[in-house]
Design an enzyme around this catalytic site. Structure first.
Site, PDB file in Angstrom:
ATOM      1  CE  LYS A 114      30.943  34.449  43.088  1.00 30.14           C
ATOM      2  NZ  LYS A 114      30.118  33.944  41.986  1.00 30.14           N
TER       3      LYS A 114
HETATM    4  N1  GLU Z   1      26.909  35.325  41.217  1.00 30.29           N
HETATM    5  C1  GLU Z   1      26.351  34.827  39.992  1.00 30.29           C
HETATM    6  C2  GLU Z   1      27.188  33.666  39.468  1.00 30.29           C
HETATM    7  O1  GLU Z   1      27.905  33.031  40.199  1.00 30.29           O
HETATM    8  C3  GLU Z   1      26.119  35.916  38.963  1.00 30.29           C
HETATM    9  C4  GLU Z   1      27.328  36.677  38.527  1.00 30.29           C
HETATM   10  C5  GLU Z   1      26.995  37.867  37.647  1.00 30.29           C
HETATM   11  O2  GLU Z   1      25.850  38.017  37.239  1.00 30.29           O
HETATM   12  O3  GLU Z   1      27.916  38.622  37.354  1.00 30.29           O
HETATM   13  O4  GLU Z   1      27.101  33.316  38.318  1.00 30.29           O
END
Ligand code: GLU
Length: 424
Positions: A114
């Site tokens: 993240k």
């Molecule tokens: N930010 C989204 C999540 O928390 C998508 C992450 C992604 O598609 O890599 O799942």
């Protein structure tokens, strides 16, 4: 000594502690050995950068950005980048670990990561956001890569930022590398179905859980907290399948109509009203706490972390909670939810539709081929349903709530893979 006010109950947890406490419970239930526990308990890598950005008025502001890679055991790490004033390393660490568990629950070949930049994108011009996005990407050039670490949108970012990231990365490589980021605009290799994917997955898991609880969607009511990308599509798709959505909310407040809110109208209203529900007609304005405490069949927290905590969990009356957001329930609230007999479809399962279609986007980019929306939806629905069944069966097998069952499924997969790969 006079009367002393009882100490207020404070929910002291931060998201990382919430994540760790579930990880611990599930690891114990699974009988995970200490070695693997120690490998998985802290992130594999964390990078914090300083990003000087020229603002429109000519001044230079320095933003702090992070990227945390929790694990690459299952494959390249995957996870969004958040632009929000609340971004801090603890939050990003929790969110990165949740990505590891999420990808493992839906069985896609990714680790978890993240990113985040502490900023307020609402107060920045498009040019300022572009320069910040490019500066962040440039700082992470050694981290990102289609086989290394693949960013995506999260709170405060969307296709526009993903396009800048893809371009900034591609320039350093001297060629177009569209598989380095997902959630791109369609013309740049984005996937059909990606925008609605997280909300769609929430709908699929809500229906699967309602099936188990014998709740007929045509007779059911729902309340959705957070009317962004996840909440609005979840509400729309559930409404299309018969559910009456009686309350929705965003930062402007919560809106209630016992006959049901017309969700398409609310989406159109928000689009024409600078992204806000403020002034929505055909609904009574209530406050956010009232929405959470509403007597509905299904409550969908789809905004952010820690909205259901020990401070308000006693008021919750929904039979089923489907977590569209990451970490909306604090670990301390779990116990009371379980005692009240409320079923929770946990975040790492319920909102995994987004990363699933991100995976499809990456696959399509690498194939140089575009799937139809039907193919994307059919395949992601299947993955979500299968994951739901696996977690449900695990919860029965181990006699644990679905949240712990989801962690068990995820940790077991990552631990087995780690054993095959081995350490140094
Ligand atoms: N930010 C989204 C999540 O928390 C998508 C992450 C992604 O598609 O890599 O799942």
């Amino acid at each position: 000594m006079g009367y002393k006010e009882p100490a207020p109950i404070v929910d002291h947890e931060n998201p990382f502690e919430s994540m760790m406490s579930r990880f611990k419970i599930a690891s114990e239930a699974l009988g995970l050995d200490d070695e693997v526990y120690n490998v998985l308990k802290s992130p594999a890598k964390q990078v914090t950068v300083s990003l000087p950005v020229t603002m429109d008025d000519g001044s230079i502001r320095v933003f702090e950005g992070h990227r945390v890679i929790h694990s690459t055991i299952l494959g390249p790490s995957k996870g969004g980048v958040r632009f929000d004033p609340g971004v801090n390393i603890n939050e990003v660490k929790a969110l990165a670990a949740w990505m590891t568990w999420k990808c493992a629950v839906v069985d896609i070949p990714y680790g978890g990561a993240k990113g985040g930049v502490c900023c307020n994108p609402r107060e920045m011009s498009s040019g300022e956001r572009e320069r910040l996005t490019r500066a962040y990407t440039q700082s992470m050039i050694e981290i990102f890569g289609p086989d290394r670490d693949i960013p995506a949108p999260d709170m405060g970012t969307g296709p526009r930022e993903m396009a800048w990231m893809m371009d900034a990365y591609s320039r350093t490589q001297g060629m177009t590398v569209n598989s380095v980021v997902t959630g791109k605009p369609l013309v740049l290799g984005g996937s059909l179905g990606r925008t609605e994917a997280t909300g769609r997955g929430v709908m699929v898991s809500a229906l699967a859980a309602m099936g188990k609880l014998k709740i007929n969607p045509y007779k059911a009511t729902g309340a959705v907290q957070g009317f962004g990308n996840v909440g609005s599509y979840a509400a729309l798709l559930l409404e299309e399948r018969g559910m009456k959505i009686v309350a929705i909310s965003d930062i402007s407040g919560a809106y209630y109509n016992k006959e049901g809110i017309d969700i398409q109208k609310a989406i159109t209203y928000r689009e024409n009203n600078n992204g806000s529900l403020e002034g929505l007609e055909g609904a009574e304005k209530i406050n956010g706490d009232e929405l959470l405490a509403m007597e509905v069949d299904v409550l969908i927290p789809a905004a952010m972390e820690d909205v259901i905590t020990i401070k308000n969990v006693a008021d919750i009356k929904a039979r089923l909670i489907v977590e569209g957001a990451n970490g909306p329930t604090s670990a301390k609230a779990d116990k009371i939810i379980n005692e009240k007999g409320i079923i929770v479809v946990p975040d790492i399962l319920a909102n995994a539709g987004g990363v699933t279609v991100s995976y499809f986007e990456w696959v399509q980019n690498r194939l140089g081929y575009k799937w139809t929306a039907e193919r994307v939806n059919r395949r992601s629905d299947r993955i979500m349903k299968d994951a739901f069944e696996t977690v449900y069966k695990t919860s029965i097998e181990y006699s644990v709530p679905m949240r712990i069952a989801a962690y068990i499924v995820a940790i077991d997969k990552v631990a087995k893979t780690y054993k095959y790969r081995g350490g140094y």
